[in-house]
Design a protein around this motif. Structure first.
Motif, PDB file in Angstrom:
ATOM      1  N   GLU A  41      -6.220   0.429   5.932  1.00  0.00           N
ATOM      2  CA  GLU A  41      -7.241  -0.551   5.542  1.00  0.00           C
ATOM      3  C   GLU A  41      -6.619  -1.932   5.317  1.00  0.00           C
ATOM      4  N   ALA A  42      -5.457  -1.976   4.668  1.00  0.00           N
ATOM      5  CA  ALA A  42      -4.786  -3.263   4.441  1.00  0.00           C
ATOM      6  C   ALA A  42      -4.347  -3.878   5.759  1.00  0.00           C
ATOM      7  N   ALA A  79       0.832  -1.214   0.000  1.00  0.00           N
ATOM      8  CA  ALA A  79       0.000   0.000   0.000  1.00  0.00           C
ATOM      9  C   ALA A  79       0.864   1.260   0.000  1.00  0.00           C
ATOM     10  N   SER A 138      -4.910   3.582   2.565  1.00  0.00           N
ATOM     11  CA  SER A 138      -4.726   2.246   1.989  1.00  0.00           C
ATOM     12  C   SER A 138      -3.929   1.347   2.936  1.00  0.00           C
ATOM     13  N   PHE A 139      -2.876   1.900   3.528  1.00  0.00           N
ATOM     14  CA  PHE A 139      -2.059   1.167   4.495  1.00  0.00           C
ATOM     15  C   PHE A 139      -2.924   0.731   5.676  1.00  0.00           C
ATOM     16  N   GLN A 192      -2.468   6.984   0.474  1.00  0.00           N
ATOM     17  CA  GLN A 192      -1.641   5.850   0.874  1.00  0.00           C
ATOM     18  C   GLN A 192      -1.776   5.563   2.365  1.00  0.00           C
TER      19      GLN A 192
END
Length: 141
Positions: free
Chosen positions: A92-93, A36, A89-90, A86
């Motif tokens: 959520e991942a 991510a 995204s980080f 980002q």
């Protein structure tokens, strides 16, 4: 002799390593989370994997002394995000891969007005962060 130009490493540290008691689980977690931030596997050794963009800057490994890994109070690792997206995204991942929220994405004025980041605890309890420093906002302050 190669004509390949190797870029200067922009990091201020050589690398950081975190120990794990479940190498396969930790490896799967970081394999799912770090892309991510455009961070990938750079090298591997038995029981150890190094991640980075150009250089091996972050290691996940079994402790060399053979003793159980433990989490250090006050220690955390902050990864650089290129933008707020980002950071999200980080986060959520990481949550999808089993991390525990330790501070959702958002501004942290205490760290400076241009700071935007999130904190999670990985599967071993290590505190990890994705942080974006908004240079455009910093220039207006």
């Amino acid at each position: 002799m190669s004509d390949k130009v190797i870029p200067k490493n922009p990091s201020i540290i050589s690398h950081v390593s975190v120990g794990t008691n479940d190498y396969e689980g930790a490896r799967a977690f970081y394999d799912a989370v770090l892309p991510a931030l455009d961070i990938n596997i750079i090298m591997e050794h038995p029981g150890a994997t190094a991640y980075g963009r150009l250089y091996p800057e972050f290691w996940v490994q079994l402790p060399h002394d053979g003793k159980p890994a433990s989490v250090g109070n006050g220690f955390h690792i902050g990864f650089i995000a290129q933008n707020k997206e980002q950071v999200h995204s980080f986060y959520e991942a990481a949550i999808a891969a089993g991390a525990i929220c330790d501070g959702p994405p958002g501004p942290r004025p205490l760290y400076g007005e241009p700071y935007y980041g999130c904190f999670v605890r990985d599967l071993d309890g290590h505190k990890i962060e994705a942080a974006f420093w908004d240079e455009a906002l910093a220039a207006t302050l």
